[in-house]
Design a protein around this motif. Structure first.
Motif, PDB file in Angstrom:
ATOM      1  N   LEU B  14       0.837  -1.209   0.000  1.00 12.25           N
ATOM      2  CA  LEU B  14       0.000   0.000   0.000  1.00 12.25           C
ATOM      3  C   LEU B  14       0.866   1.252   0.000  1.00 12.25           C
ATOM      4  O   LEU B  14       1.773   1.384   0.835  1.00 12.25           O
ATOM      5  N   VAL B  15       0.570   2.139  -0.932  1.00  9.89           N
ATOM      6  CA  VAL B  15       1.294   3.411  -0.998  1.00  9.89           C
ATOM      7  C   VAL B  15       0.264   4.527  -1.023  1.00  9.89           C
ATOM      8  O   VAL B  15      -0.748   4.446  -1.728  1.00  9.89           O
ATOM      9  N   LYS B  16       0.536   5.550  -0.230  1.00  6.78           N
ATOM     10  CA  LYS B  16      -0.360   6.718  -0.234  1.00  6.78           C
ATOM     11  C   LYS B  16       0.453   7.984   0.003  1.00  6.78           C
ATOM     12  O   LYS B  16       1.256   8.046   0.933  1.00  6.78           O
ATOM     13  N   SER B  17       0.225   8.963  -0.853  1.00 10.34           N
ATOM     14  CA  SER B  17       0.909  10.253  -0.692  1.00 10.34           C
ATOM     15  C   SER B  17      -0.125  11.363  -0.642  1.00 10.34           C
ATOM     16  O   SER B  17      -1.227  11.241  -1.187  1.00 10.34           O
ATOM     17  N   TYR B  18       0.259  12.461  -0.004  1.00  9.53           N
ATOM     18  CA  TYR B  18      -0.564  13.668  -0.005  1.00  9.53           C
ATOM     19  C   TYR B  18       0.219  14.797  -0.669  1.00  9.53           C
ATOM     20  O   TYR B  18       1.442  14.845  -0.579  1.00  9.53           O
ATOM     21  N   GLY B  19      -0.501  15.699  -1.330  1.00 10.17           N
ATOM     22  CA  GLY B  19       0.137  16.855  -1.950  1.00 10.17           C
ATOM     23  C   GLY B  19       0.876  16.466  -3.218  1.00 10.17           C
ATOM     24  O   GLY B  19       0.810  15.317  -3.686  1.00 10.17           O
ATOM     25  N   SER B  20       1.564  17.454  -3.768  1.00 12.52           N
ATOM     26  CA  SER B  20       2.310  17.192  -4.993  1.00 12.52           C
ATOM     27  C   SER B  20       3.548  18.088  -5.032  1.00 12.52           C
ATOM     28  O   SER B  20       3.659  19.053  -4.276  1.00 12.52           O
ATOM     29  N   GLY B  21       4.458  17.747  -5.925  1.00  8.17           N
ATOM     30  CA  GLY B  21       5.676  18.539  -6.082  1.00  8.17           C
ATOM     31  C   GLY B  21       6.502  18.536  -4.811  1.00  8.17           C
ATOM     32  O   GLY B  21       6.657  17.507  -4.151  1.00  8.17           O
ATOM     33  N   ASP B  22       7.015  19.728  -4.454  1.00 13.25           N
ATOM     34  CA  ASP B  22       7.860  19.835  -3.263  1.00 13.25           C
ATOM     35  C   ASP B  22       7.083  19.557  -1.987  1.00 13.25           C
ATOM     36  O   ASP B  22       7.651  19.196  -0.960  1.00 13.25           O
ATOM     37  N   ALA B  23       5.752  19.772  -2.065  1.00 16.27           N
ATOM     38  CA  ALA B  23       4.921  19.598  -0.876  1.00 16.27           C
ATOM     39  C   ALA B  23       4.436  18.160  -0.708  1.00 16.27           C
ATOM     40  O   ALA B  23       3.674  17.866   0.198  1.00 16.27           O
ATOM     41  N   LYS B  24       4.908  17.281  -1.573  1.00 19.50           N
ATOM     42  CA  LYS B  24       4.422  15.898  -1.516  1.00 19.50           C
ATOM     43  C   LYS B  24       4.948  15.188  -0.269  1.00 19.50           C
ATOM     44  O   LYS B  24       6.135  15.235   0.019  1.00 19.50           O
ATOM     45  N   VAL B  25       3.997  14.569   0.425  1.00 23.76           N
ATOM     46  CA  VAL B  25       4.355  13.806   1.622  1.00 23.76           C
ATOM     47  C   VAL B  25       3.856  12.383   1.439  1.00 23.76           C
ATOM     48  O   VAL B  25       2.684  12.166   1.164  1.00 23.76           O
ATOM     49  N   THR B  26       4.777  11.440   1.577  1.00 19.58           N
ATOM     50  CA  THR B  26       4.374  10.036   1.428  1.00 19.58           C
ATOM     51  C   THR B  26       4.062   9.476   2.806  1.00 19.58           C
ATOM     52  O   THR B  26       4.944   9.411   3.672  1.00 19.58           O
ATOM     53  N   ALA B  27       2.785   9.100   2.986  1.00 15.13           N
ATOM     54  CA  ALA B  27       2.350   8.618   4.301  1.00 15.13           C
ATOM     55  C   ALA B  27       2.525   7.114   4.430  1.00 15.13           C
ATOM     56  O   ALA B  27       2.851   6.614   5.511  1.00 15.13           O
ATOM     57  N   LEU B  28       2.297   6.385   3.350  1.00 17.25           N
ATOM     58  CA  LEU B  28       2.484   4.927   3.371  1.00 17.25           C
ATOM     59  C   LEU B  28       3.463   4.557   2.261  1.00 17.25           C
ATOM     60  O   LEU B  28       3.309   4.998   1.117  1.00 17.25           O
ATOM     61  N   ARG B  29       4.445   3.730   2.607  1.00 17.87           N
ATOM     62  CA  ARG B  29       5.503   3.422   1.631  1.00 17.87           C
ATOM     63  C   ARG B  29       5.556   1.922   1.343  1.00 17.87           C
ATOM     64  O   ARG B  29       6.603   1.318   1.364  1.00 17.87           O
ATOM     65  N   GLY B  30       4.435   1.304   1.143  1.00 21.34           N
ATOM     66  CA  GLY B  30       4.412  -0.118   0.834  1.00 21.34           C
ATOM     67  C   GLY B  30       4.085  -0.945   2.051  1.00 21.34           C
ATOM     68  O   GLY B  30       4.940  -1.666   2.575  1.00 21.34           O
ATOM     69  N   VAL B  31       2.863  -0.834   2.484  1.00 16.33           N
ATOM     70  CA  VAL B  31       2.441  -1.529   3.707  1.00 16.33           C
ATOM     71  C   VAL B  31       1.847  -2.889   3.347  1.00 16.33           C
ATOM     72  O   VAL B  31       0.987  -2.988   2.474  1.00 16.33           O
ATOM     73  N   ASP B  32       2.307  -3.890   4.026  1.00 18.68           N
ATOM     74  CA  ASP B  32       1.709  -5.232   3.925  1.00 18.68           C
ATOM     75  C   ASP B  32       1.096  -5.553   5.275  1.00 18.68           C
ATOM     76  O   ASP B  32       1.758  -5.411   6.312  1.00 18.68           O
ATOM     77  N   LEU B  33      -0.141  -5.978   5.256  1.00 15.81           N
ATOM     78  CA  LEU B  33      -0.806  -6.246   6.545  1.00 15.81           C
ATOM     79  C   LEU B  33      -1.981  -7.194   6.334  1.00 15.81           C
ATOM     80  O   LEU B  33      -2.738  -7.059   5.367  1.00 15.81           O
ATOM     81  N   ASP B  34      -2.094  -8.156   7.237  1.00 15.64           N
ATOM     82  CA  ASP B  34      -3.266  -9.025   7.247  1.00 15.64           C
ATOM     83  C   ASP B  34      -3.968  -8.875   8.592  1.00 15.64           C
ATOM     84  O   ASP B  34      -3.301  -8.768   9.620  1.00 15.64           O
ATOM     85  N   VAL B  35      -5.275  -8.901   8.568  1.00 19.79           N
ATOM     86  CA  VAL B  35      -6.045  -8.921   9.814  1.00 19.79           C
ATOM     87  C   VAL B  35      -7.072 -10.041   9.686  1.00 19.79           C
ATOM     88  O   VAL B  35      -7.828 -10.077   8.705  1.00 19.79           O
ATOM     89  N   ARG B  36      -7.072 -10.906  10.662  1.00 16.94           N
ATOM     90  CA  ARG B  36      -7.970 -12.059  10.585  1.00 16.94           C
ATOM     91  C   ARG B  36      -9.298 -11.767  11.265  1.00 16.94           C
ATOM     92  O   ARG B  36      -9.380 -10.896  12.137  1.00 16.94           O
ATOM     93  N   GLU B  37     -10.295 -12.507  10.878  1.00 21.72           N
ATOM     94  CA  GLU B  37     -11.601 -12.366  11.544  1.00 21.72           C
ATOM     95  C   GLU B  37     -11.444 -12.765  13.013  1.00 21.72           C
ATOM     96  O   GLU B  37     -10.735 -13.731  13.321  1.00 21.72           O
ATOM     97  N   GLY B  38     -12.084 -12.038  13.870  1.00 19.89           N
ATOM     98  CA  GLY B  38     -12.016 -12.336  15.307  1.00 19.89           C
ATOM     99  C   GLY B  38     -10.750 -11.850  15.959  1.00 19.89           C
ATOM    100  O   GLY B  38     -10.558 -12.021  17.158  1.00 19.89           O
ATOM    101  N   GLU B  39      -9.889 -11.223  15.199  1.00 20.71           N
ATOM    102  CA  GLU B  39      -8.604 -10.768  15.744  1.00 20.71           C
ATOM    103  C   GLU B  39      -8.688  -9.294  16.132  1.00 20.71           C
ATOM    104  O   GLU B  39      -9.344  -8.501  15.475  1.00 20.71           O
ATOM    105  N   LEU B  40      -7.976  -8.966  17.216  1.00 19.54           N
ATOM    106  CA  LEU B  40      -7.837  -7.560  17.576  1.00 19.54           C
ATOM    107  C   LEU B  40      -6.387  -7.163  17.301  1.00 19.54           C
ATOM    108  O   LEU B  40      -5.473  -7.615  17.986  1.00 19.54           O
ATOM    109  N   LEU B  41      -6.240  -6.368  16.257  1.00 17.10           N
ATOM    110  CA  LEU B  41      -4.904  -5.930  15.865  1.00 17.10           C
ATOM    111  C   LEU B  41      -4.718  -4.478  16.261  1.00 17.10           C
ATOM    112  O   LEU B  41      -5.565  -3.640  15.952  1.00 17.10           O
TER     113      LEU B  41
END
Lengths: 397, 236
Positions: B14-41
């Motif tokens: 998962l990748v997510k950025s905000y803004g553009s150009g010099d103001a671009k901020v990358t909030a997620l840089r390749g997130v891998d995550l699993d959450v199972r049913e019944g699990e509290l993560l």
């Protein structure tokens, strides 16, 4: 969810009260201002209104209103009378004269000369005087014409018609039957007082016979301002007016058309009306602006709540419906309150003889305008809601 | 761990950025995550590390720039806004740090909102809302306004609101940060119980180490990435 929208609206009592009051104020302002303006216009064609039996007004082709007139040749009367469909046609003369009171004070009057035979157009005199009193030589009926304090004559006989200059600061009383006035160096006697419809612009009036008006007004080659026509039974006024125009080359208008002409003339030519209209428009614009801004602010101040709804899955259509329900409810309550307030205020305005006339369509039009402004404000304020990022419900965003 | 191992959430790169150009901020840089049913993560990490962005994407509120995020079997990137709204309304519950209760609505009316959004008739919605309020221990005060409730009680109302439409996934953003320790623990007890009982997946973003004990697993984030996933017990 619409119920939730209503609870949201009413939950913040201060904002809700402010919103409803703002709309009520706008509704009141628009309705009152429009009625006030209508009152002015109604007074502008008061001469036409107080001659309800006249079907067609005939005048010089250049005349466009009852306010600014020029006269016709006396032959116009016979030419009009000769047209089939005319049951009766009588002359009317309008003129302005500087009238001197008994202490030397002077005042501009409109002199209205009515047909000697029928005295058509004389308003009912007060105090048991009959219009026929005008048949006495050099007689007039005085009318305030929407003014106040302008029909005053010296209280003491010693101050009346003094030699050696006017006595302007002496005690006065209202004109009464038997008082004398000087019109263009002609002595006339007040034989009655009337209360005709108030004029716009306000001016004192002197009703007299056509022949007397011709004598006391400054000499002019042409004296007759209008021919007042009654149509024969079964003849439509509009048809008769068209026929008179075609046959005589004069301008002939039904009463309703002539009223409309007069209003148009005031709107186009009167600086006073322009100023009044500008002030009223400004007031209404402020009212509309306040309403729009308050509605917009109400929605935008609740953006976070809308974001919560959006995060929980509310569709754009649902949020729009909520906004419009809130606006509709506010507009309905505010408009109702404003119109009620205007109805109360109108009673005072009428009693105080202000030019106030609420036409049947005025509240309707103002309500529609308030609704339009509300809808526009809702539409404008809906945009930030629709483009709202629901992620703002999370902290740090 | 939950009662089964089916995945409620699966995120890859998962990748997510905000803004553009010099103001671009990358909030997620390749997130891998699993959450199972019944699990509290729990998702933990320093401020600005991307936790809120991550749960916003998983909650179908925000779109990722790239990568895959499958929530309750739905590939979020393939869904339009209307479909995502429907998913949120039907299958996801939210608990916010600031509670976000409507001040002019009573507790039961607040709790009924998700049902009303889904088209449930008013009476039925309020009836179910009362049950949800009872389930979080506020059965005696269903008609009070939020302003008449303590912070902990308000968060319970918010939890009841998140549960009332029986969602399969509950996303919580700092649910205890405005609460004292005992109240926070009590609130987490309610949340955990609600999750376990119905095999719901719970994702809780938190800074509060006092509640780590409730986690099945803890994902540690930093600088837009998940740097480590531990089980809850090992964090204590």
């Amino acid at each position: 969810m619409l119920r939730v929208a209503v609870k949201m609206l009413m939950g913040d009592r201060a904002k809700y009260a402010g919103l409803v009051f703002g709309i009520a104020f706008t509704s009141f302002l628009v309705t009152f201002a429009a009625s006030y303006f209508t009152g002015f216009m109604t007074r502008g064609f008061a001469l036409i209104s107080e001659n309800p039996t006249v079907d067609v007004w005939v005048m010089d082709p250049a005349v466009r209103s009852v306010e600014k007139t020029t006269n016709m040749a006396a032959s116009a009367l016979d030419r009009v009378r000769s047209i089939e469909g005319v049951r009766s046609a009588v002359p009317m003369a309008l003129g302005t004269a500087e009238v001197r009171f008994a202490n030397g004070q002077f005042q501009s009057f409109q002199v209205i000369g009515v047909d000697d035979a029928t005295l058509a157009g004389v308003p009912p005199p007060k105090d048991g005087v009959v219009p026929a009193a005008l048949r006495t030589p050099d007689s007039v009926i005085a009318d305030p014409g929407g003014t106040s304090g302008k029909l005053q004559t010296p209280l003491r006989p010693a101050d009346q018609w003094p030699g050696g200059g006017p006595r302007l600061d002496v005690p006065t009383r209202s004109l009464t039957v038997g008082d004398e006035l000087l019109v263009n160096d002609h002595h006339v006697t007040v034989v009655g007082k009337s209360e005709a419809l108030p004029r716009f612009p306000p001016r004192p009036l002197l009703y007299t016979t056509y022949s007397n008006a011709s004598r006391i007004l400054l000499p002019e080659r042409r004296r007759m301002t209008f021919v007042l026509v009654s149509a024969a039974p079964g003849v439509a006024a509009s048809d008769l007016a068209a026929l008179i125009e075609a046959r005589t080359g004069l301008r002939a208008r039904t009463s309703d058309d002539f009223k409309a002409d007069t209003v148009s003339w005031f709107l186009e030519n009167s600086e006073d009306v322009g100023d009044i209209a500008a002030m009223l428009t400004l007031a209404m614009s402020v009212g509309f602006g306040v309403t729009g801004i308050m509605l917009y602010m109400f929605t935008t101040e609740n953006l976070r709540q809308y974001a919560v709804f959006k995060a929980m899955g509310a569709s754009s259509r649902m949020l729009l419906a909520m906004i419009f329900v809130q606006v509709a409810l506010s507009a309905l309550l505010g408009t109702g309150l404003g119109l009620g307030l205007c109805a109360i205020a109108s009673q005072f305005a009428v009693e105080a003889e202000y030019p106030f006339r609420m036409m049947w369509f005025t509240p309707l039009v103002s309500s529609v305008m308030v609704v339009i402004v509300s809808v526009v404000a809702a539409a404008i304020s809906a945009r930030p809601v629709l483009t709202l990022d629901p992620a703002i419900v999370f902290t740090g965003r | 761990m939950g009662s089964n191992n089916s995945l409620a959430v699966r995120c890859r790169s998962l990748v997510k950025s905000y803004g553009s150009g010099d103001a671009k901020v990358t909030a997620l840089r390749g997130v891998d995550l699993d959450v199972r049913e019944g699990e509290l993560l729990m998702v933990v990490g320093p401020s600005g590390c991307g936790k809120t962005t991550l749960i916003s994407i998983i909650g179908a509120i925000l779109s990722q720039d790239s990568g895959e995020c499958i929530v309750l079997g739905h590939d979020l990137q393939r869904m339009n806004e209307t479909e995502r709204a429907t998913l949120r309304g039907g299958q996801i519950g939210f608990v916010f740090q600031m509670f976000n209760l409507l001040p002019s609505l009573s507790a039961v009316e607040n709790v009924a909102i998700p049902l009303l959004i889904n088209g449930t008739p008013q009476k039925m919605a309020e009836s179910r809302a009362r049950e949800a309020i009872e389930a979080v221990g506020l059965g005696s005060r269903p008609n009070v306004l939020p302003s008449e409730l303590s912070g902990g009680q308000q968060q319970r109302v918010a939890i009841a609101r998140a549960l009332v439409h029986d969602p399969k996934l509950i996303v919580c953003d700092e649910p205890t940060s405005n609460l004292d320790h005992d109240t926070g623990v009590a609130v987490m007890d309610v949340l955990r119980g609600a999750g376990k009982k119905h095999d719901r997946a719970l994702i809780v973003v938190t800074h509060d180490p006092r509640i780590f004990q409730f986690a099945d697993r803890i994902a540690h984030m930093d600088d837009g990435k998940i740097i480590e996933v531990t089980n809850g017990a090992s964090a204590l």
